[in-house]
Motif scaffolding. Structure first.
Motif, mmCIF file in Angstrom:
data_model
loop_
_atom_site.group_PDB
_atom_site.id
_atom_site.type_symbol
_atom_site.label_atom_id
_atom_site.label_comp_id
_atom_site.label_asym_id
_atom_site.label_seq_id
_atom_site.Cartn_x
_atom_site.Cartn_y
_atom_site.Cartn_z
ATOM 1 N N TRP A 17 0.820 -1.206 0.000
ATOM 2 C CA TRP A 17 0.000 0.000 0.000
ATOM 3 C C TRP A 17 0.854 1.255 0.000
ATOM 4 O O TRP A 17 1.810 1.367 0.769
ATOM 5 C CB TRP A 17 -0.891 -0.032 1.243
ATOM 6 C CG TRP A 17 -1.718 1.181 1.490
ATOM 7 C CD1 TRP A 17 -1.609 2.046 2.544
ATOM 8 C CD2 TRP A 17 -2.801 1.667 0.703
ATOM 9 N NE1 TRP A 17 -2.539 3.039 2.438
ATOM 10 C CE2 TRP A 17 -3.299 2.828 1.320
ATOM 11 C CE3 TRP A 17 -3.400 1.232 -0.473
ATOM 12 C CZ2 TRP A 17 -4.356 3.563 0.810
ATOM 13 C CZ3 TRP A 17 -4.453 1.962 -0.989
ATOM 14 C CH2 TRP A 17 -4.925 3.105 -0.349
ATOM 15 N N PHE A 18 0.497 2.212 -0.862
ATOM 16 C CA PHE A 18 1.061 3.553 -0.831
ATOM 17 C C PHE A 18 0.095 4.401 -0.029
ATOM 18 O O PHE A 18 -1.078 4.521 -0.392
ATOM 19 C CB PHE A 18 1.219 4.112 -2.253
ATOM 20 C CG PHE A 18 1.689 5.540 -2.285
ATOM 21 C CD1 PHE A 18 3.030 5.828 -2.105
ATOM 22 C CD2 PHE A 18 0.797 6.585 -2.461
ATOM 23 C CE1 PHE A 18 3.478 7.147 -2.117
ATOM 24 C CE2 PHE A 18 1.231 7.905 -2.479
ATOM 25 C CZ PHE A 18 2.576 8.189 -2.299
ATOM 26 N N SER B 7 -2.607 1.889 -6.651
ATOM 27 C CA SER B 7 -2.116 3.008 -7.463
ATOM 28 C C SER B 7 -0.921 2.669 -8.337
ATOM 29 O O SER B 7 -0.623 3.395 -9.284
ATOM 30 C CB SER B 7 -1.724 4.167 -6.544
ATOM 31 O OG SER B 7 -0.568 3.816 -5.776
ATOM 32 N N GLY B 8 -0.206 1.608 -8.023
ATOM 33 C CA GLY B 8 1.008 1.281 -8.758
ATOM 34 C C GLY B 8 2.226 2.076 -8.309
ATOM 35 O O GLY B 8 3.321 1.875 -8.820
ATOM 36 N N LYS B 9 2.062 2.961 -7.328
ATOM 37 C CA LYS B 9 3.191 3.729 -6.780
ATOM 38 C C LYS B 9 3.990 2.820 -5.845
ATOM 39 O O LYS B 9 3.488 1.792 -5.374
ATOM 40 C CB LYS B 9 2.667 4.941 -6.008
ATOM 41 C CG LYS B 9 1.943 5.952 -6.879
ATOM 42 C CD LYS B 9 1.413 7.095 -6.035
ATOM 43 C CE LYS B 9 0.637 8.098 -6.891
ATOM 44 N NZ LYS B 9 0.057 9.168 -6.074
ATOM 45 N N PRO B 10 5.233 3.218 -5.550
ATOM 46 C CA PRO B 10 6.022 2.405 -4.613
ATOM 47 C C PRO B 10 5.291 2.270 -3.263
ATOM 48 O O PRO B 10 4.810 3.258 -2.705
ATOM 49 C CB PRO B 10 7.319 3.191 -4.450
ATOM 50 C CG PRO B 10 7.428 3.999 -5.712
ATOM 51 C CD PRO B 10 6.008 4.347 -6.088
ATOM 52 N N ALA B 11 5.208 1.039 -2.781
ATOM 53 C CA ALA B 11 4.488 0.786 -1.527
ATOM 54 C C ALA B 11 5.239 1.396 -0.345
ATOM 55 O O ALA B 11 6.468 1.345 -0.280
ATOM 56 C CB ALA B 11 4.313 -0.709 -1.319
ATOM 57 N N THR B 12 4.494 1.980 0.570
ATOM 58 C CA THR B 12 5.061 2.527 1.803
ATOM 59 C C THR B 12 4.754 1.640 3.007
ATOM 60 O O THR B 12 5.401 1.774 4.041
ATOM 61 C CB THR B 12 4.501 3.941 2.081
ATOM 62 O OG1 THR B 12 3.067 3.873 2.122
ATOM 63 C CG2 THR B 12 4.938 4.924 1.009
ATOM 64 N N ASP C 241 -2.183 6.876 0.974
ATOM 65 C CA ASP C 241 -2.872 7.924 0.225
ATOM 66 C C ASP C 241 -4.333 7.954 0.675
ATOM 67 O O ASP C 241 -5.100 7.026 0.383
ATOM 68 C CB ASP C 241 -2.758 7.612 -1.267
ATOM 69 C CG ASP C 241 -3.452 8.619 -2.162
ATOM 70 O OD1 ASP C 241 -4.246 9.451 -1.667
ATOM 71 O OD2 ASP C 241 -3.216 8.575 -3.384
ATOM 72 N N VAL D 84 5.030 -2.523 -5.296
ATOM 73 C CA VAL D 84 4.192 -1.399 -5.704
ATOM 74 C C VAL D 84 2.806 -1.554 -5.088
ATOM 75 O O VAL D 84 2.337 -2.664 -4.831
ATOM 76 C CB VAL D 84 4.088 -1.268 -7.240
ATOM 77 C CG1 VAL D 84 5.451 -0.979 -7.844
ATOM 78 C CG2 VAL D 84 3.475 -2.500 -7.852
ATOM 79 N N CYS D 85 2.174 -0.431 -4.872
ATOM 80 C CA CYS D 85 0.829 -0.400 -4.287
ATOM 81 C C CYS D 85 -0.145 -1.173 -5.170
ATOM 82 O O CYS D 85 -0.160 -1.011 -6.393
ATOM 83 C CB CYS D 85 0.377 1.043 -4.151
ATOM 84 S SG CYS D 85 -1.318 1.244 -3.563
#
Length: 140
Positions: free
Chosen positions: A89-90, A126-131, A92, A122-123
């Motif tokens: 998960w990113f 969203s496909g963003k790097p997962a945090t 957001d 990746v999230c």
């Protein structure tokens, strides 16, 4: 139970509220330790059962569509729920709100023991790097 006949016999009759048959414990100085041991055993069994239910009811996925489909299928089947979904998960708030609006699922927690697994992923939404690694699910 500690009725007059039990006390005369030097015993206590014990019944676990978690199930099982009644059993006797000797009355006397050691009864406190014996009861504490029984309570510890019950707590251990309850914890093990809860951990097993959590493990059995948690799926891991990298796909938002997979989670959404499983939630929709569980709702359509009238089942008790689809369980929990461990996902990369990113963080957001807007994406979290969109997921809630679309699926009625929300983040239940960020499991502390799983956070190292977010690195390099990746999230799922969203496909963003997962945090984080997050557990999504619906409230009952």
């Amino acid at each position: 139970e500690a009725g007059p006949r039990d006390m005369a016999a030097g015993k206590l009759v014990v019944a676990r509220r978690t199930g099982g048959d009644k059993f006797d414990l000797p009355a006397g100085e050691g009864v406190g330790g014996a009861i504490a041991a029984e309570l510890d055993a019950m707590q251990g069994a309850l914890l093990a059962a809860a951990e097993a239910r959590l493990s059995d009811g948690t799926r891991e996925t990298d796909s938002y569509a997979e989670m959404a489909d499983a939630l929709a299928a569980a709702e359509g089947a009238g089942s008790g729920g689809a369980g929990l979904f461990l996902v990369p998960w990113f963080d957001d708030a807007a994406a979290e709100k969109s997921i809630k609006d679309e699926t009625k699922a929300t983040i239940r927690c960020f499991p502390l023991g799983e956070q190292h697994r977010a690195e390099g992923r990746v999230c799922f939404y969203s496909g963003k790097p997962a945090t984080h690694m997050a557990l999504f699910g619906r409230a009952f």
